[in-house]
Every structure is written in C-alpha cells, then in structure tokens.
Design a protein around this motif. Structure first.
Motif, PDB file in Angstrom:
ATOM      1  N   LEU A   1       0.854  -1.180   0.000  1.00  0.00           N
ATOM      2  CA  LEU A   1       0.000   0.000   0.000  1.00  0.00           C
ATOM      3  C   LEU A   1       0.891   1.232   0.000  1.00  0.00           C
ATOM      4  N   THR A   2       0.431   2.299  -0.626  1.00  0.00           N
ATOM      5  CA  THR A   2       1.203   3.537  -0.607  1.00  0.00           C
ATOM      6  C   THR A   2       0.298   4.695  -0.238  1.00  0.00           C
ATOM      7  N   LEU A   3       0.755   5.513   0.688  1.00  0.00           N
ATOM      8  CA  LEU A   3       0.032   6.702   1.127  1.00  0.00           C
ATOM      9  C   LEU A   3       0.928   7.901   0.872  1.00  0.00           C
ATOM     10  N   GLY A   4       0.530   8.704  -0.092  1.00  0.00           N
ATOM     11  CA  GLY A   4       1.333   9.847  -0.501  1.00  0.00           C
ATOM     12  C   GLY A   4       0.765  10.413  -1.785  1.00  0.00           C
ATOM     13  N   GLY A   5       1.578  11.182  -2.491  1.00  0.00           N
ATOM     14  CA  GLY A   5       1.131  11.743  -3.748  1.00  0.00           C
ATOM     15  C   GLY A   5       1.427  10.822  -4.915  1.00  0.00           C
ATOM     16  N   ASP A   6       1.113  11.298  -6.114  1.00  0.00           N
ATOM     17  CA  ASP A   6       1.352  10.501  -7.313  1.00  0.00           C
ATOM     18  C   ASP A   6       2.839  10.248  -7.526  1.00  0.00           C
ATOM     19  N   GLY A   7       3.695  11.159  -7.054  1.00  0.00           N
ATOM     20  CA  GLY A   7       5.140  10.938  -7.156  1.00  0.00           C
ATOM     21  C   GLY A   7       5.589   9.765  -6.307  1.00  0.00           C
ATOM     22  N   THR A   8       5.024   9.638  -5.114  1.00  0.00           N
ATOM     23  CA  THR A   8       5.350   8.506  -4.252  1.00  0.00           C
ATOM     24  C   THR A   8       4.885   7.200  -4.873  1.00  0.00           C
ATOM     25  N   ILE A   9       3.695   7.218  -5.461  1.00  0.00           N
ATOM     26  CA  ILE A   9       3.183   6.023  -6.141  1.00  0.00           C
ATOM     27  C   ILE A   9       4.127   5.618  -7.259  1.00  0.00           C
ATOM     28  N   ASN A  10       4.605   6.594  -8.013  1.00  0.00           N
ATOM     29  CA  ASN A  10       5.489   6.291  -9.134  1.00  0.00           C
ATOM     30  C   ASN A  10       6.810   5.701  -8.651  1.00  0.00           C
ATOM     31  N   GLU A  11       7.308   6.172  -7.516  1.00  0.00           N
ATOM     32  CA  GLU A  11       8.539   5.604  -6.960  1.00  0.00           C
ATOM     33  C   GLU A  11       8.318   4.165  -6.505  1.00  0.00           C
ATOM     34  N   VAL A  12       7.203   3.908  -5.821  1.00  0.00           N
ATOM     35  CA  VAL A  12       6.888   2.549  -5.381  1.00  0.00           C
ATOM     36  C   VAL A  12       6.788   1.614  -6.577  1.00  0.00           C
ATOM     37  N   LEU A  13       6.194   2.117  -7.657  1.00  0.00           N
ATOM     38  CA  LEU A  13       6.033   1.316  -8.872  1.00  0.00           C
ATOM     39  C   LEU A  13       7.359   0.758  -9.371  1.00  0.00           C
ATOM     40  N   GLN A  14       8.441   1.547  -9.256  1.00  0.00           N
ATOM     41  CA  GLN A  14       9.741   1.115  -9.780  1.00  0.00           C
ATOM     42  C   GLN A  14      10.206  -0.196  -9.143  1.00  0.00           C
ATOM     43  N   GLY A  15       9.774  -0.463  -7.917  1.00  0.00           N
ATOM     44  CA  GLY A  15      10.185  -1.682  -7.239  1.00  0.00           C
ATOM     45  C   GLY A  15       9.191  -2.818  -7.337  1.00  0.00           C
ATOM     46  N   MET A  16       8.087  -2.593  -8.089  1.00  0.00           N
ATOM     47  CA  MET A  16       7.026  -3.598  -8.119  1.00  0.00           C
ATOM     48  C   MET A  16       6.736  -4.171  -9.494  1.00  0.00           C
ATOM     49  N   VAL A  17       7.224  -3.521 -10.551  1.00  0.00           N
ATOM     50  CA  VAL A  17       6.924  -3.990 -11.909  1.00  0.00           C
ATOM     51  C   VAL A  17       7.378  -5.432 -12.091  1.00  0.00           C
ATOM     52  N   HIS A  18       6.527  -6.237 -12.701  1.00  0.00           N
ATOM     53  CA  HIS A  18       6.744  -7.661 -12.992  1.00  0.00           C
ATOM     54  C   HIS A  18       6.544  -8.559 -11.771  1.00  0.00           C
TER      55      HIS A  18
ATOM     56  N   LEU B   1      -0.716  -3.681  -5.752  1.00  0.00           N
ATOM     57  CA  LEU B   1      -0.426  -2.346  -5.249  1.00  0.00           C
ATOM     58  C   LEU B   1      -1.746  -1.655  -4.946  1.00  0.00           C
ATOM     59  N   GLY B   2      -1.890  -1.173  -3.716  1.00  0.00           N
ATOM     60  CA  GLY B   2      -3.073  -0.402  -3.336  1.00  0.00           C
ATOM     61  C   GLY B   2      -2.666   1.017  -3.033  1.00  0.00           C
ATOM     62  N   ILE B   3      -3.448   1.994  -3.485  1.00  0.00           N
ATOM     63  CA  ILE B   3      -3.053   3.387  -3.328  1.00  0.00           C
ATOM     64  C   ILE B   3      -4.062   4.139  -2.453  1.00  0.00           C
ATOM     65  N   LEU B   4      -3.526   5.067  -1.644  1.00  0.00           N
ATOM     66  CA  LEU B   4      -4.328   5.929  -0.787  1.00  0.00           C
ATOM     67  C   LEU B   4      -3.944   7.375  -1.075  1.00  0.00           C
TER      68      LEU B   4
END
Length: 231
Positions: A79-96, A101-104
């Motif tokens: 889960l990620t709690l933050g802005g769209d920039g934080t979501i994009n950073e989390v994405l880098q470690g989750m692809v494939h 991924l759940g977003i707040l």
C-alpha cells in the motif's frame, strides 16, 4: 474467474497477512498531523480486514527500493500513502511482481486515486480499497539517453509539461496545493518553449509539449485524454 464477487474478495483479502504501507511523511495531507492521519488510516484498513506494517520514506528515490525489499521479505500487499510521485517511486520496485499495489490519496492532486474512483479522502479510500479486486495493468516505460529506463503508471510529460513540474516550488506547493502548478504554468508564458521532434508510429511532429498518458485526467481535474484507460 468463475467465482462470485464475495468469493474473489475473500480470496484476495484473506491471504494478505503481510501487508506493508509505504507512506511519505511530507506529502500534502500528512504534513499537518501525520500521527492522527496514520491512526485513522490504519483503523479504516482494519475495518476491511487489512493490517499493514508502516514504512516511512526519509527522502526522494527511496520508495522503490523499500517496495522491492518488502516483497523480497514476503509482503503480499503493498500500500502507498502519498502523492502521485510517491506512487510512481513505489512502482519502480514492483513492476513484474505478482504482489498487488493499493493506493491511498495523501498528496496534492491524487490523480490516480481520482481516476480509480477512490476520491481524495484517505479514510474513505481505505475502506473502498479493502473491497477492491486486483487487476493486472500495463505500465509505460521511458528511456533517457544517459539514464536507466523508468516506468510510469500515470503519465510522462516532455517540454512545457516537464518545465512546469520542474518549476513548482516546494514551499508554494505546501501552502497553495494545486494552485502551485497553475502559478508555475503561468510563469512559463514569459519564456519561449524549446521545440523537439516526437515520433508516434509512422508520424513525426515538431512540438513544444507532449504528454503520454495512461489516465484520462490531468492534475486530477482536467479530462484531456478521453480514450485513456489503465486497462
């Protein structure tokens, strides 16, 4: 496939025993009273059967590695709690990965939360998240001339769009929220916009602004990419 909505809900929520919530303590909504917001967020998630371990970021560029490490240690929901920039950073470690991924919505614009219908209220989004189903989506990838490629889930801007985001001042963003982007945008009218060539399929364009978007809304308010869909 082949099961009821409730069965799918149970299949997803019930196995999530190692959920991790990566949050940005300086994101728009967390700056004023982070402890209270985190407490209410955890309570809202708990009402949906989700108990998450909290991991705060301490600087830019960290969230991707934090997500990657959490998955390596057995996390079955990020889960990620933050802005769209934080979501994009989390994405880098989750692809494939196979981990959902759940977003707040904890940021300024919260484009992805608005696109998904979660809204801008954290507690309401947490409750809706608990009843959501995971769906696999495609992501974009941008490759620079001298830097490693990066993935994006929302949009990738070049030219004027990139200049506006680059010019947003952190202090003004904290004080004025979305208005900071309008201020940065109007400031660009005093300057000439450098042009570049953009190839799309078999066509080539000369332009000063390009936005490759996976979602309909720009800034959470303006629907400019009507045919875009995360699916």
């Amino acid at each position: 496939a082949g099961c009821s909505t409730r069965e799918r809900y149970n299949r997803w929520i019930a196995p999530s025993r190692q959920a991790v919530l990566i949050y940005n303590p300086v994101a728009g909504k967390l700056r004023r009273n982070p402890e209270a917001i985190l407490h209410r967020t955890k309570a809202a998630l708990a009402r949906g059967g989700i108990s998450a371990r909290l991991l705060p970021t301490t600087g830019p560029g960290q969230a991707g590695e934090m997500a990657r490490q959490a998955i390596a240690e057995g996390a079955d929901l990020i889960l990620t709690l933050g802005g769209d920039g934080t979501i994009n950073e989390v994405l880098q470690g989750m692809v494939h990965s196979e981990v959902p991924l759940g977003i707040l919505p904890g940021g300024t614009a919260n484009c992805l939360a608005m696109e998904l219908g979660f809204g801008s209220r954290i507690e309401r989004a947490a409750e809706r998240l608990a009843g959501s189903q995971p769906v696999r989506v495609a992501v974009g990838r941008v490759q620079g001339a001298s830097k490693p490629s990066r993935y994006f889930l929302l949009m990738c801007g070049a030219g004027l769009d990139a200049a506006i985001v680059y010019e947003v001042r952190a202090g003004l963003k904290r004080a004025a929220g979305k208005l900071a982007y309008w201020v940065a945008g109007f400031s660009q009218f005093r300057r000439s916009v450098a042009s570049f060539r953009l190839a799309v399929g078999q066509q080539t364009f000369t332009c000063g602004f390009a936005l490759i978007s996976r979602i309909r809304n720009y800034g959470g308010d303006l629907e400019i990419a009507l045919g875009a869909s995360l699916r």
